[in-house]
Design a protein around this motif. Structure first.
Motif, PDB file in Angstrom:
ATOM      1  N   GLN A 168       0.806  -1.217   0.000  1.00 37.19           N
ATOM      2  CA  GLN A 168       0.000   0.000   0.000  1.00 37.19           C
ATOM      3  C   GLN A 168       0.847   1.279   0.000  1.00 37.19           C
ATOM      4  OE1 GLN A 168      -3.499   0.366  -0.309  1.00 37.19           O
ATOM      5  NE2 GLN A 168      -3.131  -1.737  -0.966  1.00 37.19           N
ATOM      6  N   HIS A 169       2.016   1.255   0.657  1.00 33.26           N
ATOM      7  CA  HIS A 169       2.832   2.472   0.672  1.00 33.26           C
ATOM      8  C   HIS A 169       3.351   2.809  -0.730  1.00 33.26           C
ATOM      9  CE1 HIS A 169       6.200  -0.424   1.003  1.00 33.26           C
ATOM     10  NE2 HIS A 169       6.950   0.539   0.498  1.00 33.26           N
ATOM     11  N   MET A 170       3.501   1.790  -1.592  1.00 31.98           N
ATOM     12  CA  MET A 170       3.923   2.046  -2.976  1.00 31.98           C
ATOM     13  C   MET A 170       2.761   2.593  -3.800  1.00 31.98           C
ATOM     14  SD  MET A 170       6.532  -0.993  -3.990  1.00 31.98           S
ATOM     15  CE  MET A 170       7.970  -1.343  -2.996  1.00 31.98           C
ATOM     16  N   ILE A 171       1.565   2.109  -3.542  1.00 34.73           N
ATOM     17  CA  ILE A 171       0.393   2.662  -4.229  1.00 34.73           C
ATOM     18  C   ILE A 171       0.210   4.119  -3.815  1.00 34.73           C
ATOM     19  CG2 ILE A 171      -2.125   2.519  -4.457  1.00 34.73           C
ATOM     20  CD1 ILE A 171      -1.774  -0.557  -4.219  1.00 34.73           C
ATOM     21  N   ALA A 172       0.404   4.398  -2.527  1.00 38.58           N
ATOM     22  CA  ALA A 172       0.318   5.789  -2.046  1.00 38.58           C
ATOM     23  C   ALA A 172       1.343   6.656  -2.776  1.00 38.58           C
ATOM     24  CB  ALA A 172       0.535   5.842  -0.540  1.00 38.58           C
ATOM     25  N   SER A 173       2.567   6.170  -2.913  1.00 41.81           N
ATOM     26  CA  SER A 173       3.608   6.919  -3.612  1.00 41.81           C
ATOM     27  C   SER A 173       3.220   7.175  -5.061  1.00 41.81           C
ATOM     28  CB  SER A 173       4.937   6.151  -3.556  1.00 41.81           C
ATOM     29  OG  SER A 173       5.905   6.754  -4.388  1.00 41.81           O
ATOM     30  N   TYR A 174       2.687   6.164  -5.728  1.00 42.69           N
ATOM     31  CA  TYR A 174       2.251   6.300  -7.120  1.00 42.69           C
ATOM     32  C   TYR A 174       1.156   7.365  -7.253  1.00 42.69           C
ATOM     33  CZ  TYR A 174       0.208   4.954 -11.636  1.00 42.69           C
ATOM     34  OH  TYR A 174      -0.282   4.964 -12.922  1.00 42.69           O
ATOM     35  N   MET A 175       0.289   7.432  -6.252  1.00 40.08           N
ATOM     36  CA  MET A 175      -0.817   8.396  -6.283  1.00 40.08           C
ATOM     37  C   MET A 175      -0.426   9.768  -5.741  1.00 40.08           C
ATOM     38  SD  MET A 175      -4.081   6.054  -5.277  1.00 40.08           S
ATOM     39  CE  MET A 175      -5.175   7.406  -5.696  1.00 40.08           C
ATOM     40  N   GLY A 176       0.806   9.909  -5.230  1.00 41.23           N
ATOM     41  CA  GLY A 176       1.252  11.194  -4.689  1.00 41.23           C
ATOM     42  C   GLY A 176       0.696  11.470  -3.307  1.00 41.23           C
ATOM     43  N   LEU A 177       0.433  10.402  -2.553  1.00 36.11           N
ATOM     44  CA  LEU A 177      -0.151  10.520  -1.222  1.00 36.11           C
ATOM     45  C   LEU A 177       0.777   9.933  -0.175  1.00 36.11           C
ATOM     46  CD1 LEU A 177      -3.688   9.094  -2.119  1.00 36.11           C
ATOM     47  CD2 LEU A 177      -3.030  11.518  -2.000  1.00 36.11           C
ATOM     48  N   THR A 178       0.533  10.287   1.071  1.00 34.02           N
ATOM     49  CA  THR A 178       1.226   9.593   2.157  1.00 34.02           C
ATOM     50  C   THR A 178       0.475   8.287   2.414  1.00 34.02           C
ATOM     51  OG1 THR A 178      -0.117  10.572   3.912  1.00 34.02           O
ATOM     52  CG2 THR A 178       1.889  11.790   3.244  1.00 34.02           C
ATOM     53  N   PRO A 179       1.144   7.294   2.983  1.00 35.41           N
ATOM     54  CA  PRO A 179       0.439   6.043   3.316  1.00 35.41           C
ATOM     55  C   PRO A 179      -0.742   6.270   4.266  1.00 35.41           C
ATOM     56  CG  PRO A 179       2.810   5.703   3.387  1.00 35.41           C
ATOM     57  CD  PRO A 179       2.589   7.187   3.217  1.00 35.41           C
ATOM     58  N   GLU A 180      -0.590   7.231   5.181  1.00 36.79           N
ATOM     59  CA  GLU A 180      -1.667   7.512   6.135  1.00 36.79           C
ATOM     60  C   GLU A 180      -2.896   8.073   5.419  1.00 36.79           C
ATOM     61  OE1 GLU A 180       2.216   7.315   7.912  1.00 36.79           O
ATOM     62  OE2 GLU A 180       1.513   8.772   6.436  1.00 36.79           O
ATOM     63  N   THR A 181      -2.676   8.965   4.462  1.00 37.24           N
ATOM     64  CA  THR A 181      -3.790   9.528   3.697  1.00 37.24           C
ATOM     65  C   THR A 181      -4.490   8.435   2.901  1.00 37.24           C
ATOM     66  OG1 THR A 181      -2.703  11.680   3.555  1.00 37.24           O
ATOM     67  CG2 THR A 181      -4.440  11.235   1.948  1.00 37.24           C
ATOM     68  N   LEU A 182      -3.718   7.573   2.267  1.00 34.93           N
ATOM     69  CA  LEU A 182      -4.327   6.474   1.512  1.00 34.93           C
ATOM     70  C   LEU A 182      -5.130   5.566   2.436  1.00 34.93           C
ATOM     71  CD1 LEU A 182      -4.813   4.985  -1.121  1.00 34.93           C
ATOM     72  CD2 LEU A 182      -2.673   3.740  -0.728  1.00 34.93           C
ATOM     73  N   SER A 183      -4.615   5.307   3.619  1.00 32.86           N
ATOM     74  CA  SER A 183      -5.338   4.468   4.579  1.00 32.86           C
ATOM     75  C   SER A 183      -6.685   5.105   4.946  1.00 32.86           C
ATOM     76  CB  SER A 183      -4.478   4.275   5.831  1.00 32.86           C
ATOM     77  OG  SER A 183      -5.156   3.468   6.760  1.00 32.86           O
ATOM     78  N   ARG A 184      -6.702   6.419   5.167  1.00 28.76           N
ATOM     79  CA  ARG A 184      -7.966   7.119   5.485  1.00 28.76           C
ATOM     80  C   ARG A 184      -8.942   7.032   4.313  1.00 28.76           C
ATOM     81  NH1 ARG A 184      -4.391  10.738   8.001  1.00 28.76           N
ATOM     82  NH2 ARG A 184      -4.404  12.152   6.191  1.00 28.76           N
ATOM     83  N   ILE A 185      -8.429   7.195   3.103  1.00 26.66           N
ATOM     84  CA  ILE A 185      -9.276   7.129   1.898  1.00 26.66           C
ATOM     85  C   ILE A 185      -9.886   5.727   1.785  1.00 26.66           C
ATOM     86  CG2 ILE A 185      -9.221   7.121  -0.634  1.00 26.66           C
ATOM     87  CD1 ILE A 185      -7.059   9.378  -0.318  1.00 26.66           C
ATOM     88  N   ARG A 186      -9.080   4.713   1.986  1.00 21.29           N
ATOM     89  CA  ARG A 186      -9.580   3.326   1.891  1.00 21.29           C
ATOM     90  C   ARG A 186     -10.648   3.071   2.940  1.00 21.29           C
ATOM     91  NH1 ARG A 186      -5.262  -0.683   2.458  1.00 21.29           N
ATOM     92  NH2 ARG A 186      -6.682  -2.083   1.410  1.00 21.29           N
ATOM     93  N   LYS A 187     -10.469   3.601   4.168  1.00 19.32           N
ATOM     94  CA  LYS A 187     -11.469   3.429   5.222  1.00 19.32           C
ATOM     95  C   LYS A 187     -12.775   4.130   4.850  1.00 19.32           C
ATOM     96  CE  LYS A 187      -8.356   2.807   9.107  1.00 19.32           C
ATOM     97  NZ  LYS A 187      -7.725   3.425  10.281  1.00 19.32           N
ATOM     98  N   ARG A 188     -12.669   5.354   4.298  1.00 14.39           N
ATOM     99  CA  ARG A 188     -13.880   6.091   3.893  1.00 14.39           C
ATOM    100  C   ARG A 188     -14.631   5.332   2.804  1.00 14.39           C
ATOM    101  NH1 ARG A 188     -11.008  11.219   4.382  1.00 14.39           N
ATOM    102  NH2 ARG A 188     -10.512  11.121   2.166  1.00 14.39           N
ATOM    103  N   ILE A 189     -13.903   4.821   1.839  1.00 11.44           N
ATOM    104  CA  ILE A 189     -14.537   4.104   0.738  1.00 11.44           C
ATOM    105  C   ILE A 189     -15.212   2.834   1.260  1.00 11.44           C
ATOM    106  CG2 ILE A 189     -14.072   2.761  -1.370  1.00 11.44           C
ATOM    107  CD1 ILE A 189     -11.919   4.902  -2.037  1.00 11.44           C
ATOM    108  N   SER A 190     -14.528   2.083   2.118  1.00 10.51           N
ATOM    109  CA  SER A 190     -15.118   0.829   2.611  1.00 10.51           C
ATOM    110  C   SER A 190     -16.310   1.095   3.528  1.00 10.51           C
ATOM    111  CB  SER A 190     -14.072  -0.037   3.311  1.00 10.51           C
ATOM    112  OG  SER A 190     -13.594   0.581   4.472  1.00 10.51           O
ATOM    113  N   SER A 191     -16.319   2.207   4.263  1.00  8.82           N
ATOM    114  CA  SER A 191     -17.465   2.514   5.129  1.00  8.82           C
ATOM    115  C   SER A 191     -18.666   3.004   4.335  1.00  8.82           C
ATOM    116  CB  SER A 191     -17.083   3.549   6.198  1.00  8.82           C
ATOM    117  OG  SER A 191     -16.861   4.806   5.608  1.00  8.82           O
ATOM    118  N   ASN A 192     -18.452   3.490   3.110  1.00  5.26           N
ATOM    119  CA  ASN A 192     -19.546   3.947   2.243  1.00  5.26           C
ATOM    120  C   ASN A 192     -20.184   2.809   1.440  1.00  5.26           C
ATOM    121  OD1 ASN A 192     -19.266   6.572   3.090  1.00  5.26           O
ATOM    122  ND2 ASN A 192     -17.915   7.154   1.409  1.00  5.26           N
ATOM    123  N   LYS A 193     -19.638   1.623   1.520  1.00  4.81           N
ATOM    124  CA  LYS A 193     -20.187   0.496   0.745  1.00  4.81           C
ATOM    125  C   LYS A 193     -21.349  -0.132   1.437  1.00  4.81           C
ATOM    126  CE  LYS A 193     -16.101  -0.650  -1.894  1.00  4.81           C
ATOM    127  NZ  LYS A 193     -15.134  -1.630  -2.234  1.00  4.81           N
TER     128      LYS A 193
END
Length: 193
Positions: A168-193
């Protein structure tokens, strides 16, 4: 040794057995261990690599030692510092293996000779470069016009195989995000399902 390379080639441009044998004489095979470099920033890129097996990444490192991944390369994909390869100038990217990998390499001299002497190779190269350009344009359009959540969902839907194999930290890097930001985004998306 070149099985997937020629499978992908033939999906775009049909080769005869003789043409395939001829191209094979220009190819070299290379194995990389996980974390081993294929190319380091500052060296001249002397080849295009086709991934037969494994996963690689191309990235730069900034002044704070943060990595910025610009490309992944999994089975069936090519990876290179194309600017360095085409111009002979020093590479601006590092390329290393995320997993143990097996590669098919084509050198600059072999590439140039095949472009001059084999129209089917030139067509294959043009189609690959066009596909890479379209992917880059799609990525830039997404960065400019989409929310981070939309960009992550687009990434997951376009490249589910990368999301399953790459940390996940590499996906965050690819997207220009910190790993923590990506983790928050993933939590928001999964809670909206």
């Amino acid at each position: 040794m070149h099985q997937l390379y020629f499978q992908k080639f033939n999906e775009k441009v049909r080769l005869t057995e003789e043409e395939q044998d001829r191209i094979a004489t220009y190819l070299t095979y290379k194995k990389l261990r996980r974390k081993q470099y294929l190319l380091q920033e500052g060296d001249v890129c002397k080849f295009i690599a086709f991934v037969e097996k494994g996963a690689l990444r191309a990235y730069s490192v900034d002044d704070t030692s943060a990595e910025h991944i610009i490309q992944f390369g999994l089975e069936g994909w090519t990876i290179s510092d194309l600017f360095s390869f085409l111009t002979g100038e020093p590479a601006t990217y590092n390329i290393d293996a995320i997993e143990d990998s097996e590669l098919v390499l084509i050198s600059k001299a072999a590439h140039e000779e095949l472009l001059q002497t084999m129209p089917k190779y030139e067509t294959f190269t043009r189609l690959n470069i066009t596909g890479a350009y379209l992917a880059m344009q799609r990525r830039l359009t997404s960065i400019i016009g989409s929310s981070v959540e939309e960009r992550y969902q687009d990434f997951i839907s376009l490249y589910p195989h990368i999301a399953q194999r790459v940390p996940q930290h590499m996906i965050a890097s690819y997207m220009g995000l910190t790993p923590e930001t990506l983790s928050r985004i993933r939590k928001r998306i999964s809670s909206n399902k």
